[in-house]
Design an enzyme around this catalytic site. Structure first.
Site, PDB file in Angstrom:
ATOM      1  N   ASP A 166     -15.210  -4.099   2.554  1.00 39.70           N
ATOM      2  CA  ASP A 166     -15.028  -5.570   3.295  1.00 39.70           C
ATOM      3  C   ASP A 166     -15.164  -5.237   4.948  1.00 39.70           C
ATOM      4  O   ASP A 166     -14.823  -6.000   5.858  1.00 39.70           O
ATOM      5  CB  ASP A 166     -13.658  -6.293   2.989  1.00 39.70           C
ATOM      6  CG  ASP A 166     -12.705  -5.150   3.422  1.00 39.70           C
ATOM      7  OD1 ASP A 166     -12.699  -4.274   3.739  1.00 39.70           O
ATOM      8  OD2 ASP A 166     -11.423  -5.585   3.090  1.00 39.70           O
ATOM      9  N   ARG A 167     -15.713  -3.984   4.989  1.00 37.31           N
ATOM     10  CA  ARG A 167     -15.759  -3.341   6.636  1.00 37.31           C
ATOM     11  C   ARG A 167     -17.142  -2.819   6.496  1.00 37.31           C
ATOM     12  O   ARG A 167     -17.785  -2.106   5.828  1.00 37.31           O
ATOM     13  CB  ARG A 167     -14.645  -2.451   6.900  1.00 37.31           C
ATOM     14  CG  ARG A 167     -13.413  -3.091   6.826  1.00 37.31           C
ATOM     15  CD  ARG A 167     -12.438  -2.294   7.559  1.00 37.31           C
ATOM     16  NE  ARG A 167     -12.363  -0.856   7.360  1.00 37.31           N
ATOM     17  CZ  ARG A 167     -11.858   0.074   8.461  1.00 37.31           C
ATOM     18  NH1 ARG A 167     -11.144  -0.338   9.182  1.00 37.31           N
ATOM     19  NH2 ARG A 167     -11.625   1.351   8.115  1.00 37.31           N
ATOM     20  N   ASP A 171     -13.838  -0.574  -0.005  1.00 34.12           N
ATOM     21  CA  ASP A 171     -13.838  -1.723  -0.858  1.00 34.12           C
ATOM     22  C   ASP A 171     -14.764  -2.713   0.040  1.00 34.12           C
ATOM     23  O   ASP A 171     -15.035  -3.765  -0.940  1.00 34.12           O
ATOM     24  CB  ASP A 171     -12.719  -2.454  -1.016  1.00 34.12           C
ATOM     25  CG  ASP A 171     -11.913  -2.853   0.305  1.00 34.12           C
ATOM     26  OD1 ASP A 171     -12.318  -2.151   1.496  1.00 34.12           O
ATOM     27  OD2 ASP A 171     -11.065  -3.827   0.429  1.00 34.12           O
ATOM     28  N   SER A 207      -8.712   0.565  -0.208  1.00 34.84           N
ATOM     29  CA  SER A 207      -9.491   0.288   1.168  1.00 34.84           C
ATOM     30  C   SER A 207     -10.430   1.548   1.917  1.00 34.84           C
ATOM     31  O   SER A 207     -10.918   2.073   1.138  1.00 34.84           O
ATOM     32  CB  SER A 207      -8.857  -0.488   2.169  1.00 34.84           C
ATOM     33  OG  SER A 207      -9.599  -0.910   3.154  1.00 34.84           O
ATOM     34  N   HIS A 208     -10.062   1.729   3.014  1.00 39.37           N
ATOM     35  CA  HIS A 208     -10.502   2.983   3.758  1.00 39.37           C
ATOM     36  C   HIS A 208      -9.644   4.032   4.002  1.00 39.37           C
ATOM     37  O   HIS A 208      -9.722   4.942   4.551  1.00 39.37           O
ATOM     38  CB  HIS A 208     -10.784   2.537   5.517  1.00 39.37           C
ATOM     39  CG  HIS A 208      -9.505   2.173   5.987  1.00 39.37           C
ATOM     40  ND1 HIS A 208      -8.701   0.810   5.944  1.00 39.37           N
ATOM     41  CD2 HIS A 208      -8.828   2.853   6.905  1.00 39.37           C
ATOM     42  CE1 HIS A 208      -7.874   0.623   6.448  1.00 39.37           C
ATOM     43  NE2 HIS A 208      -7.660   1.970   7.216  1.00 39.37           N
ATOM     44  N   ASP A 237     -16.876   0.797   4.093  1.00 44.22           N
ATOM     45  CA  ASP A 237     -15.507   1.512   3.591  1.00 44.22           C
ATOM     46  C   ASP A 237     -15.436   1.324   2.203  1.00 44.22           C
ATOM     47  O   ASP A 237     -16.230   0.849   1.201  1.00 44.22           O
ATOM     48  CB  ASP A 237     -14.577   0.765   4.448  1.00 44.22           C
ATOM     49  CG  ASP A 237     -13.970  -0.596   3.989  1.00 44.22           C
ATOM     50  OD1 ASP A 237     -14.858  -1.177   3.229  1.00 44.22           O
ATOM     51  OD2 ASP A 237     -13.053  -0.986   4.043  1.00 44.22           O
ATOM     52  N   ARG A 240       0.871  -1.234   0.157  1.00 45.49           N
ATOM     53  CA  ARG A 240       0.029  -0.047  -0.071  1.00 45.49           C
ATOM     54  C   ARG A 240       0.933   1.187  -0.301  1.00 45.49           C
ATOM     55  O   ARG A 240       2.025   1.230   0.692  1.00 45.49           O
ATOM     56  CB  ARG A 240      -0.847  -0.120   1.364  1.00 45.49           C
ATOM     57  CG  ARG A 240      -1.851   1.136   1.215  1.00 45.49           C
ATOM     58  CD  ARG A 240      -3.023   0.790   2.219  1.00 45.49           C
ATOM     59  NE  ARG A 240      -2.626  -0.214   3.240  1.00 45.49           N
ATOM     60  CZ  ARG A 240      -2.469  -0.138   4.589  1.00 45.49           C
ATOM     61  NH1 ARG A 240      -2.310   1.138   5.101  1.00 45.49           N
ATOM     62  NH2 ARG A 240      -2.259  -0.889   5.360  1.00 45.49           N
ATOM     63  N   HIS A 273     -14.293  -5.477  10.176  1.00 47.11           N
ATOM     64  CA  HIS A 273     -14.325  -6.608   9.426  1.00 47.11           C
ATOM     65  C   HIS A 273     -15.069  -7.662  10.002  1.00 47.11           C
ATOM     66  O   HIS A 273     -14.774  -8.063  11.119  1.00 47.11           O
ATOM     67  CB  HIS A 273     -13.067  -7.137   9.190  1.00 47.11           C
ATOM     68  CG  HIS A 273     -11.932  -6.097   8.287  1.00 47.11           C
ATOM     69  ND1 HIS A 273     -11.922  -6.467   7.220  1.00 47.11           N
ATOM     70  CD2 HIS A 273     -10.970  -5.472   8.783  1.00 47.11           C
ATOM     71  CE1 HIS A 273     -11.189  -5.602   6.410  1.00 47.11           C
ATOM     72  NE2 HIS A 273     -10.521  -4.992   7.633  1.00 47.11           N
ATOM     73  N   LYS A 306      -4.181  -6.086  -2.291  1.00 49.59           N
ATOM     74  CA  LYS A 306      -4.636  -7.546  -1.437  1.00 49.59           C
ATOM     75  C   LYS A 306      -4.571  -8.691  -2.101  1.00 49.59           C
ATOM     76  O   LYS A 306      -5.124  -8.881  -3.278  1.00 49.59           O
ATOM     77  CB  LYS A 306      -5.914  -7.414  -0.656  1.00 49.59           C
ATOM     78  CG  LYS A 306      -6.069  -6.125   0.242  1.00 49.59           C
ATOM     79  CD  LYS A 306      -7.525  -6.057   0.862  1.00 49.59           C
ATOM     80  CE  LYS A 306      -7.632  -4.743   1.356  1.00 49.59           C
ATOM     81  NZ  LYS A 306      -9.089  -4.708   2.073  1.00 49.59           N
TER      82      LYS A 306
END
Length: 469
Positions: free
Chosen positions: A246-247, A244, A106-107, A242, A18, A329, A116
């Site tokens: 996943d949260r 993407d 992501s966030h 978030d 990242r 998550h 990822k």
């Protein structure tokens, strides 16, 4: 043609790769990741990889270079396009690919991005990421060749699979969804058409500028629009994602936030009704009330280290049916695949709410009341952060303190507990404390502050940090 590449050292993180696009993360990095990860897959006898990307402005370009690198290592690449990270995980399972890579920030802020990875059905992280960097630096990759590429849209199949586990009957809920301009936009638009009830979608368009608010539902300020809409429309529940998806973030019918450990408890009680004794995993930052309540509900609570890759690995080891982190998550292995998926968690939670005799606020208000701090992050050099943890642990051990070393230090006292851990991704320490009373919390904070001072570290500002939930 020879290949060698060096990454910015700050980009190789514990759970992903990242960085800041154009500064610490480049298109050349994306190609190198494809080239090296494709080589890792090839050397394990694999030939296939599925690749997806989120809605950030830089993601299509990075994805194209990632695909090019993977093909140069002989991979048969399947591209699933723009969508949430859980869709990529689902595609990897359904297609049976040897690897998977998601281009996502992501966030993080709009100018950040990352990668990822999954190798087979397992997360690719930690030492594997460091080894990938070494392969690139030394040019230790398979000979260049020509792979193949195909495009597949898995959206409809994924949505159909999500809907298959709807168990809320036909009760008509009013749900407000804050997509937050995330990569889930297209999936969410289809999902709500298959669910009963009334659905209001905020910020549904995929937009890498994130004009409404920062894409992190764990920060209360980012839920203000959702809370206001739930209250003004008298909705039953509000859900947020978030960048993407996943949260997940949740607010009840009164607009009060249901924190991730509270959400996990609600989900755990439902799972345990059908699976007595099942293992439920939560990270070290979760409330003690969660672990106690899972035990009281007939489950087997397990505390584990923070980080989605660590949680997934522990689930596979223990056969846990459910897990969660304070970061939002949520991992279901009960009827699902064990990966973190905010859309699936939403479907299961809505099913529970639809079966409740009253509103979700009744459930929240009946949960144990604790006084705690949020997760407090404060600067500490990378060269010192792990040493500080060891120093504090040594002193506490000499004092006979009751503590866990699963991830940093979690110290239990008659007042409650406090946590100190080193961030795996930043030059920071992380602290948290929880008690049943404000005076108990103050004593825990004083203990933590004293330990930090003994190691020459400035303690975080606890003033105004206490919250009750």
């Amino acid at each position: 043609m020879s290949f060698r590449h060096r990454f910015d050292p700050t980009s190789l993180r514990e759970y992903d790769i990242r960085g800041i696009v154009g500064k610490t993360l480049t298109a050349q990095d994306a190609y190198a990741i494809g080239r090296a990860f494709g080589s890792v897959i090839a050397r394990t006898g694999g030939t296939t990889v599925v690749i997806g990307h989120d809605g950030r402005l830089s993601s299509p370009g990075l994805e194209a270079e990632l695909v090019r690198g993977a093909m140069a290592s002989g991979m048969a690449v399947t591209r699933v396009g723009c969508g949430p990270t859980p869709l990529l995980y689902y595609a990897s399972v359904e297609l049976g690919t040897d690897g998977a890579v998601m281009v996502t920030g992501s966030h993080n802020p709009p100018d950040h991005n990352g990668f990822k990875m999954m190798l087979g059905s397992k997360p690719f992280f930690g030492g594997q990421i460091r080894e990938l960097g070494h392969l690139c630096a030394t040019g230790d990759v398979v000979p260049e060749t020509t792979g193949s590429v195909r495009d597949i849209d898995m959206t409809e199949q994924y949505v159909a699979r999500l809907l298959r586990d709807w168990d809320g009957g036909t009760r008509s809920l009013h749900v407000v969804w804050d997509n937050g301009h995330s990569a889930a936009g297209r999936v969410l638009a289809r999902l709500v058409k298959g669910l009963p009830g009334r659905h209001t979608i905020l910020n549904g368009e995929i937009d890498g500028h994130f004009p409404a608010h920062h894409p992190d539902p764990t920060i209360p300020a980012n839920l203000e629009q959702l809370i206001a809409t739930v209250r003004s429309q008298h909705a039953d529940i509000g859900l947020a994602f978030d960048g993407d998806a996943d949260r997940i973030g949740v607010v009840d019918n009164t607009g009060q936030i249901l924190w991730a450990d509270q959400l996990l408890l609600v989900l755990a009680r439902d799972v345990l009704r059908d699976h007595a004794g099942a293992t439920v995993i939560a990270d070290v930052k979760a409330s003690q009330a969660l672990f106690d309540a899972v035990d009281q509900a007939g489950g087997t609570p397990v505390m584990w280290g923070a980080g989605h890759s660590l949680i997934k690995s522990k689930m596979a080891e223990t056969g846990a049916l459910l897990a969660g982190e304070m970061s939002g998550h949520i991992f279901f292995a009960d009827r699902w695949y064990g990966f973190d998926d905010a859309l699936y968690a939403a479907v299961r939670l809505l099913g529970i709410v639809a079966r409740l005799p009253g509103p979700l606020s009744d459930v929240r208000q009946a949960l144990p009341v604790m006084v705690n701090t949020p997760e407090l992050r404060f600067d500490c050099p990378d060269t010192r952060k792990f040493a500080v943890i060891d120093e504090v642990a040594d002193r506490l051990r000499a004092q006979g303190a009751k503590m866990s070393r699963i991830d940093g230090i979690r110290v239990s006292t008659p007042d409650g507990w406090w946590l100190l851990r080193a961030s795996n991704t930043q030059a920071m320490l992380v602290a948290r404390a929880e008690s049943t009373t404000e005076s108990g919390l103050a004593r825990l904070q004083a203990e933590l502050t004293a330990q930090l001072h003994e190691s020459g570290v400035e303690a975080p500002d606890f003033s105004g940090a206490a919250t009750r939930h």
